[in-house]
Motif scaffolding. Structure first.
Motif, mmCIF file in Angstrom:
data_model
loop_
_atom_site.group_PDB
_atom_site.id
_atom_site.type_symbol
_atom_site.label_atom_id
_atom_site.label_comp_id
_atom_site.label_asym_id
_atom_site.label_seq_id
_atom_site.Cartn_x
_atom_site.Cartn_y
_atom_site.Cartn_z
ATOM 1 N N ASN A 69 -41.068 -28.676 15.805
ATOM 2 C CA ASN A 69 -42.093 -28.936 16.511
ATOM 3 C C ASN A 69 -42.968 -27.774 17.515
ATOM 4 O O ASN A 69 -41.935 -27.172 17.842
ATOM 5 C CB ASN A 69 -41.654 -30.106 17.558
ATOM 6 C CG ASN A 69 -40.854 -31.051 16.945
ATOM 7 O OD1 ASN A 69 -39.721 -31.256 16.580
ATOM 8 N ND2 ASN A 69 -41.696 -32.349 17.042
ATOM 9 N N SER A 348 -38.340 -38.687 5.052
ATOM 10 C CA SER A 348 -39.420 -39.452 5.979
ATOM 11 C C SER A 348 -39.838 -40.739 5.714
ATOM 12 O O SER A 348 -41.172 -40.909 5.510
ATOM 13 C CB SER A 348 -40.653 -38.175 5.940
ATOM 14 O OG SER A 348 -40.264 -36.886 6.412
ATOM 15 N N ASP A 378 -37.355 -44.340 16.832
ATOM 16 C CA ASP A 378 -38.431 -45.078 16.725
ATOM 17 C C ASP A 378 -39.096 -45.618 18.188
ATOM 18 O O ASP A 378 -38.739 -46.739 18.414
ATOM 19 C CB ASP A 378 -38.746 -46.209 15.680
ATOM 20 C CG ASP A 378 -40.153 -46.594 15.396
ATOM 21 O OD1 ASP A 378 -41.007 -45.939 15.747
ATOM 22 O OD2 ASP A 378 -40.445 -47.557 14.926
ATOM 23 N N GLU A 381 -42.848 -42.052 21.439
ATOM 24 C CA GLU A 381 -43.121 -40.763 21.670
ATOM 25 C C GLU A 381 -42.736 -39.987 20.246
ATOM 26 O O GLU A 381 -41.947 -40.574 19.455
ATOM 27 C CB GLU A 381 -42.072 -40.040 22.663
ATOM 28 C CG GLU A 381 -42.384 -40.490 24.108
ATOM 29 C CD GLU A 381 -43.743 -40.105 24.481
ATOM 30 O OE1 GLU A 381 -44.298 -39.216 24.144
ATOM 31 O OE2 GLU A 381 -44.209 -40.722 25.417
ATOM 32 N N GLU A 382 -43.391 -38.914 19.859
ATOM 33 C CA GLU A 382 -43.146 -38.215 18.767
ATOM 34 C C GLU A 382 -41.387 -37.773 18.679
ATOM 35 O O GLU A 382 -41.094 -37.084 19.403
ATOM 36 C CB GLU A 382 -43.948 -36.968 18.478
ATOM 37 C CG GLU A 382 -43.463 -36.278 17.263
ATOM 38 C CD GLU A 382 -44.512 -34.957 17.008
ATOM 39 O OE1 GLU A 382 -44.362 -34.222 16.052
ATOM 40 O OE2 GLU A 382 -45.159 -34.485 18.243
ATOM 41 N N ASN A 385 -38.249 -32.771 15.297
ATOM 42 C CA ASN A 385 -38.204 -32.134 13.825
ATOM 43 C C ASN A 385 -37.239 -31.134 13.979
ATOM 44 O O ASN A 385 -37.721 -30.101 13.778
ATOM 45 C CB ASN A 385 -39.435 -32.063 13.137
ATOM 46 C CG ASN A 385 -39.205 -31.785 11.718
ATOM 47 O OD1 ASN A 385 -37.929 -31.653 11.184
ATOM 48 N ND2 ASN A 385 -40.287 -31.612 10.858
#
Length: 431
Positions: A69, A348, A378, A381-382, A385
């Protein structure tokens, strides 16, 4: 493990032994302990670990953390909490009940269980600092037998510390519950067709609480005919809910077996990895990972013997439709009916993408899915990674090339250039 309020220390008991004190003061740990069992890791750490124990005990590896990220920053307080959580993880030991559970898995051998009875993580093998653009740098160095077991718990710790300290965790958990309830409702209404699917979200979960909530909820759903929840990669939750622990091999397996020996041509990494796997398991644990040094190079080694012995292959990068069609064509070229083989997709995924893939491939091969972040983290917010990969083996650089730009990892660009040239030469000349 207990907390002694008089001394302010964590005390841990080794099976059949006395209590001993952890040196670090628990008052520095701001959050509840995140990893509470050595089973709280992905199943492929045990399948690879047993083979490392029997065939590669002398191998040494270095692991490096990476946050992909671009807009994420770990504060000094987060880094200190991560250190404390890793120290607490390093005080854990396998219980006899946990070892008995592992011993009852068909392919796990008693010699490996006896090793695990003595095994413990070593905090001395970690270097955790703020010396990285994202504010968090983690390296681990030691025997492959040890350091392989650090990756998943460390990533789970990093992820949970970040989301508990960067956000209002209670708000995130409410968002997670709302989205999970919607997933369950749609599963019950036969909206998705997921074939055989498993939960793969331990390393990037919102929290241990959230992952357990999700696995339990999905396991209790009465699924329609085209969806079957097989289990979870989290061995602790598989044991707790009487599910199948799922997982075979990761990129580290191909990287270390194929690139860790200085005498090997790294363009043949897949052959060395497949050969060692078959020596250990025969026809068991037969899902091969294809993209470590590109799937095209993998197929040069995945010829009749291995394609017959392995029950299927796993996709982890690149276009899944192109990959699946390529694998089916390869099986057909060898005279193997692809309908007898499994295409396991794990890159993904959400339920919608998995359904589309199932509809496309269901009449061409067996189809299965490993679904991670969409189930375990889930929220509004993101998700992070984050990865932790082997960057050295036996003092040599190692690399993952992958089938798509951005998923590879290596500290030395010169080695990546060398590896690519080896692969290119083989692809052009080794017919």
């Amino acid at each position: 493990m207990i907390f002694d309020s008089r001394s302010g220390k964590i005390k841990t008991k080794i099976t059949g032994s006395k209590w001993f004190e952890r040196k670090e003061d628990i008052k520095q740990m701001r959050l509840p302990q995140i990893i509470n069992s050595l089973l709280e890791t992905d199943m492929y750490k045990f399948s690879m670990g047993q083979t490392i124990f029997h065939q590669f005990t002398s191998y040494k590896t270095t692991w490096t953390f990476k946050c992909r990220n671009k807009d994420v920053h770990f504060t000094d307080e987060m880094v200190e909490e991560i250190k404390e959580q890793v120290q607490a993880f390093c005080q854990l030991r396998f219980t006899e009940e946990e070892l008995e559970y592992l011993d009852n898995i068909t392919w796990i051998k008693g010699t490996y269980v006896d090793f695990l009875r003595l095994w413990q993580p070593r905090y001395e093998e970690f270097t955790i600092t703020t010396d990285a653009p994202c504010g968090l740098a983690i390296d681990a160095a030691g025997t492959w037998l040890n350091t392989s077991m650090y990756e998943i718990p460390v990533l789970a710790i990093v992820n949970e510390v970040y989301f508990r300290m960067a956000y209002d965790y209670d708000v995130l958990l409410k968002q997670f519950k709302r989205r999970l309830d919607e997933k369950v409702r749609l599963l019950e209404e036969d909206t998705y067709r997921l074939s055989d699917f498993s939960e793969f979200g331990l390393r990037r979960r919102l929290s241990a609480e959230a992952q357990e909530m999700a696995v339990k909820a999905i396991a209790e759903v009465e699924l329609p005919a085209d969806s079957h929840f097989i289990g979870t990669s989290n061995v602790y939750l598989a044991k707790k809910f009487n599910l199948k622990p799922v997982g075979t091999m990761a990129h580290e397996w191909i990287m270390c077996t194929g690139q860790g020996n200085h005498k090997h041509n790294p363009a043949y990494s897949n052959w060395y990895a497949l050969d060692a796997w078959v020596k250990e398991y025969g026809i068991l644990n037969g899902i091969a990972l294809t993209d470590t040094i590109t799937t095209d190079c993998f197929l040069r080694d995945f010829q009749l013997t291995y394609a017959t012995l392995f029950s299927g292959v796993r996709h982890d990068s690149g276009d899944p439709y192109e990959w699946g069609d390529k694998m089916i064509a390869h099986y057909n070229s060898l005279g193997i009916n692809p309908r007898t083989k499994t295409l396991l997709f794990s890159d993904s995924l959400d339920f919608e993408r998995a359904t589309a893939l199932y509809d496309y491939f269901k009449d061409k091969a067996k189809v299965a899915f490993g679904i991670g972040t969409f189930i375990s983290n889930d929220t509004d917010e993101e998700a992070l990674n984050i990865v932790m990969k082997t960057t050295k083996c036996n003092g040599m650089d190692v690399a993952k090339i992958s089938d798509v730009a951005g998923k590879g990892m290596c500290k030395n660009p010169d080695y990546v250039d060398y590896l690519n040239r080896c692969i290119d030469y083989r692809m052009k000349n080794d017919k």
